[in-house]
Motif scaffolding. Structure first.
Motif, PDB file in Angstrom:
ATOM      1  N   HIS A  42       0.828  -1.211   0.000  1.00 20.74           N
ATOM      2  CA  HIS A  42       0.000   0.000   0.000  1.00 20.74           C
ATOM      3  C   HIS A  42       0.857   1.253   0.000  1.00 20.74           C
ATOM      4  O   HIS A  42       0.607   2.196  -0.772  1.00 20.74           O
ATOM      5  N   GLU A  43       1.880   1.289   0.850  1.00 21.17           N
ATOM      6  CA  GLU A  43       2.694   2.489   0.980  1.00 21.17           C
ATOM      7  C   GLU A  43       3.565   2.725  -0.255  1.00 21.17           C
ATOM      8  O   GLU A  43       3.751   3.864  -0.687  1.00 21.17           O
ATOM      9  N   VAL A  44       4.111   1.654  -0.829  1.00 20.33           N
ATOM     10  CA  VAL A  44       4.908   1.810  -2.042  1.00 20.33           C
ATOM     11  C   VAL A  44       4.044   2.375  -3.162  1.00 20.33           C
ATOM     12  O   VAL A  44       4.446   3.319  -3.859  1.00 20.33           O
ATOM     13  N   VAL A  81       2.570  -5.482  -8.289  1.00 14.83           N
ATOM     14  CA  VAL A  81       1.809  -5.958  -7.130  1.00 14.83           C
ATOM     15  C   VAL A  81       0.323  -5.604  -7.235  1.00 14.83           C
ATOM     16  O   VAL A  81      -0.383  -5.598  -6.228  1.00 14.83           O
ATOM     17  N   SER A  82      -0.159  -5.339  -8.437  1.00 14.32           N
ATOM     18  CA  SER A  82      -1.558  -4.918  -8.568  1.00 14.32           C
ATOM     19  C   SER A  82      -2.530  -5.993  -8.104  1.00 14.32           C
ATOM     20  O   SER A  82      -3.513  -5.698  -7.408  1.00 14.32           O
ATOM     21  N   ASP A  83      -2.281  -7.258  -8.450  1.00 13.28           N
ATOM     22  CA  ASP A  83      -3.185  -8.331  -8.027  1.00 13.28           C
ATOM     23  C   ASP A  83      -3.165  -8.513  -6.515  1.00 13.28           C
ATOM     24  O   ASP A  83      -4.205  -8.732  -5.889  1.00 13.28           O
ATOM     25  N   LEU A  84      -1.969  -8.440  -5.930  1.00 14.45           N
ATOM     26  CA  LEU A  84      -1.846  -8.559  -4.485  1.00 14.45           C
ATOM     27  C   LEU A  84      -2.540  -7.393  -3.791  1.00 14.45           C
ATOM     28  O   LEU A  84      -3.258  -7.577  -2.800  1.00 14.45           O
ATOM     29  N   ARG A  85      -2.344  -6.214  -4.295  1.00  7.92           N
ATOM     30  CA  ARG A  85      -2.991  -5.034  -3.709  1.00  7.92           C
ATOM     31  C   ARG A  85      -4.497  -5.155  -3.824  1.00  7.92           C
ATOM     32  O   ARG A  85      -5.238  -4.827  -2.887  1.00  7.92           O
ATOM     33  N   ASP A  86      -5.011  -5.625  -4.970  1.00  7.35           N
ATOM     34  CA  ASP A  86      -6.452  -5.766  -5.150  1.00  7.35           C
ATOM     35  C   ASP A  86      -7.043  -6.751  -4.145  1.00  7.35           C
ATOM     36  O   ASP A  86      -8.103  -6.504  -3.563  1.00  7.35           O
ATOM     37  N   ALA A  87      -6.359  -7.882  -3.950  1.00  7.60           N
ATOM     38  CA  ALA A  87      -6.836  -8.877  -2.987  1.00  7.60           C
ATOM     39  C   ALA A  87      -6.850  -8.304  -1.576  1.00  7.60           C
ATOM     40  O   ALA A  87      -7.765  -8.567  -0.790  1.00  7.60           O
ATOM     41  N   GLN A  88      -5.817  -7.514  -1.264  1.00  5.89           N
ATOM     42  CA  GLN A  88      -5.735  -6.889   0.059  1.00  5.89           C
ATOM     43  C   GLN A  88      -6.882  -5.897   0.265  1.00  5.89           C
ATOM     44  O   GLN A  88      -7.500  -5.860   1.332  1.00  5.89           O
ATOM     45  N   VAL A  89      -7.189  -5.093  -0.736  1.00 11.33           N
ATOM     46  CA  VAL A  89      -8.260  -4.099  -0.634  1.00 11.33           C
ATOM     47  C   VAL A  89      -9.605  -4.778  -0.441  1.00 11.33           C
ATOM     48  O   VAL A  89     -10.426  -4.344   0.383  1.00 11.33           O
ATOM     49  N   ARG A  90      -9.851  -5.840  -1.199  1.00  5.72           N
ATOM     50  CA  ARG A  90     -11.135  -6.540  -1.051  1.00  5.72           C
ATOM     51  C   ARG A  90     -11.312  -7.074   0.363  1.00  5.72           C
ATOM     52  O   ARG A  90     -12.387  -6.952   0.973  1.00  5.72           O
ATOM     53  N   ARG A 121      -6.039 -13.810  -0.745  1.00  9.97           N
ATOM     54  CA  ARG A 121      -4.943 -12.917  -0.418  1.00  9.97           C
ATOM     55  C   ARG A 121      -3.668 -13.692  -0.142  1.00  9.97           C
ATOM     56  O   ARG A 121      -2.573 -13.319  -0.588  1.00  9.97           O
ATOM     57  N   GLU A 122      -3.780 -14.818   0.570  1.00  7.77           N
ATOM     58  CA  GLU A 122      -2.609 -15.641   0.859  1.00  7.77           C
ATOM     59  C   GLU A 122      -1.997 -16.200  -0.420  1.00  7.77           C
ATOM     60  O   GLU A 122      -0.774 -16.289  -0.555  1.00  7.77           O
ATOM     61  N   SER A 123      -2.855 -16.572  -1.350  1.00  7.26           N
ATOM     62  CA  SER A 123      -2.388 -17.120  -2.619  1.00  7.26           C
ATOM     63  C   SER A 123      -1.584 -16.082  -3.396  1.00  7.26           C
ATOM     64  O   SER A 123      -0.501 -16.371  -3.919  1.00  7.26           O
ATOM     65  N   PHE A 124      -2.091 -14.855  -3.461  1.00  7.17           N
ATOM     66  CA  PHE A 124      -1.372 -13.794  -4.163  1.00  7.17           C
ATOM     67  C   PHE A 124      -0.094 -13.408  -3.424  1.00  7.17           C
ATOM     68  O   PHE A 124       0.915 -13.057  -4.049  1.00  7.17           O
ATOM     69  N   SER A 125      -0.122 -13.458  -2.093  1.00  7.01           N
ATOM     70  CA  SER A 125       1.082 -13.146  -1.312  1.00  7.01           C
ATOM     71  C   SER A 125       2.205 -14.105  -1.663  1.00  7.01           C
ATOM     72  O   SER A 125       3.368 -13.711  -1.794  1.00  7.01           O
ATOM     73  N   ALA A 126       1.861 -15.383  -1.810  1.00 10.15           N
ATOM     74  CA  ALA A 126       2.862 -16.383  -2.159  1.00 10.15           C
ATOM     75  C   ALA A 126       3.361 -16.190  -3.589  1.00 10.15           C
ATOM     76  O   ALA A 126       4.558 -16.323  -3.878  1.00 10.15           O
ATOM     77  N   ALA A 127       2.418 -15.852  -4.482  1.00 13.24           N
ATOM     78  CA  ALA A 127       2.784 -15.720  -5.895  1.00 13.24           C
ATOM     79  C   ALA A 127       3.694 -14.522  -6.152  1.00 13.24           C
ATOM     80  O   ALA A 127       4.536 -14.556  -7.058  1.00 13.24           O
ATOM     81  N   PHE A 128       3.546 -13.468  -5.340  1.00 15.18           N
ATOM     82  CA  PHE A 128       4.312 -12.243  -5.572  1.00 15.18           C
ATOM     83  C   PHE A 128       5.310 -11.970  -4.452  1.00 15.18           C
ATOM     84  O   PHE A 128       5.647 -10.819  -4.162  1.00 15.18           O
ATOM     85  N   ALA A 129       5.798 -13.045  -3.843  1.00 21.01           N
ATOM     86  CA  ALA A 129       6.674 -12.909  -2.674  1.00 21.01           C
ATOM     87  C   ALA A 129       7.956 -12.135  -2.984  1.00 21.01           C
ATOM     88  O   ALA A 129       8.498 -11.451  -2.122  1.00 21.01           O
ATOM     89  N   GLY A 130       8.472 -12.217  -4.193  1.00 17.53           N
ATOM     90  CA  GLY A 130       9.744 -11.571  -4.511  1.00 17.53           C
ATOM     91  C   GLY A 130       9.631 -10.288  -5.302  1.00 17.53           C
ATOM     92  O   GLY A 130      10.606  -9.877  -5.948  1.00 17.53           O
TER      93      GLY A 130
END
Length: 295
Positions: A42-44, A81-90, A121-130
């Motif tokens: 979010h902050e980035v 990180v758009s997909d991860l951010r979207d999952a987090q917002v939802r 959200r956990e799934s996207f976190s793992a997919a975009f870990a790096g």
């Protein structure tokens, strides 16, 4: 220093400092992620949006072509990180609704939906870990290129013209939304460029510009909340499942539609007041502060 120019700072130096601070803040988060999940992403993204808004102030000097190239590079980092951010917002939107509707500690009317969104959200976190490792060199290169932007000839008149055009885009967005109050139009209207640009210019007249920026911030919050609601509904619209999940979805849809309707009414009412001034008059009002500063 904060996201603003300094009164005794040469305009080219101040703008480049603003660029540098936003790039460095984003880099610091990438190198040292926050412990709380979702905060770093979010902050980035927020620093990237601030950077893009500041860069737009200089388009009259650097030219549309050079600005477009760098703006595209900044957006590419955000898309990491758009997909991860979207999952987090939802998930955050649902949790907020859960807490607002709970009548007692531990009550949760949307437990099945929350479980579904948490797993996503956990799934996207793992997919975009790096993602940070990809973002860091891109940010470093952008920062280096921006430090060399040819801003020596930029003037306050150019800055005021850009702010006036940003205001005009907001007026057009409002008119389109009034004519066709559809989710995509509310979403397009909600961009925060004007709020960020006014924050950069606040030292010119702190009292007046802080008030204008505050009104724009409230409008952005109303539109942002409304968009988050629509975004959550769109994700769950075709979701299958058992009867318990179905009942939660029906309850959630009713709640969001009721609250979303009020948010849209409030946003349009504030928008009509905020964008009532002709764009040239708005830009002129900003330029008067500059004239007084330079007199």
């Amino acid at each position: 220093m904060g996201f603003r120019l300094k009164l005794r700072e040469p305009l080219p130096d101040g703008l480049k400092r603003v660029f540098r601070e936003q790039v460095q803040s984003a880099l610091e988060l990438c190198r040292h992620p926050a412990k709380q999940r979702g905060v770093t992403v979010h902050e980035v993204r927020k620093h990237l949006k601030k950077l893009r808004a500041a860069m737009r102030l200089t388009v009259g000097e650097v030219g549309k072509s050079q600005h477009a190239r760098e703006d595209r590079c900044v957006r590419e980092i955000g898309r990491l990180v758009s997909d991860l951010r979207d999952a987090q917002v939802r998930l955050q939107t649902l949790i907020q609704l859960r807490d607002e509707t709970a009548k007692g500690p531990g009550e949760n009317h949307f437990a099945r939906i929350e479980e579904l969104l948490s797993l996503e959200r956990e799934s996207f976190s793992a997919a975009f870990a790096g993602w940070q490792k990809q973002a860091i060199p891109k940010l470093e290169r952008i920062g280096e290129r921006l430090s060399k932007w040819p801003l020596a000839g930029i003037t306050w008149k150019q800055i005021c013209g850009t702010v006036g055009r940003t205001y005009k885009r907001g007026q057009r967005g409002l008119a389109k939304t009034i004519k066709k109050p559809q989710p995509e139009n509310f979403h397009a209207w909600r961009k925060k460029d004007l709020w960020y640009q006014l924050r950069i210019l606040q030292p010119l007249n702190r009292v007046v510009l802080e008030k204008i920026a505050a009104d724009e911030e409230v409008l952005g919050e109303l539109l942002g909340r409304e968009h988050d609601f629509d975004f959550l509904l769109a994700r769950l619209e075709n979701e299958g499942g058992d009867e318990a999940l179905h009942n939660e979805l029906v309850q959630l849809q009713k709640l969001i539609r009721k609250r979303g309707s009020k948010l849209r009414r409030d946003a349009l009412e504030l928008g009509r007041r905020f964008y009532a001034e002709p764009s040239k008059a708005f830009a002129k009002r900003i330029s008067i502060f500059i004239d007084k500063r330079n007199s």
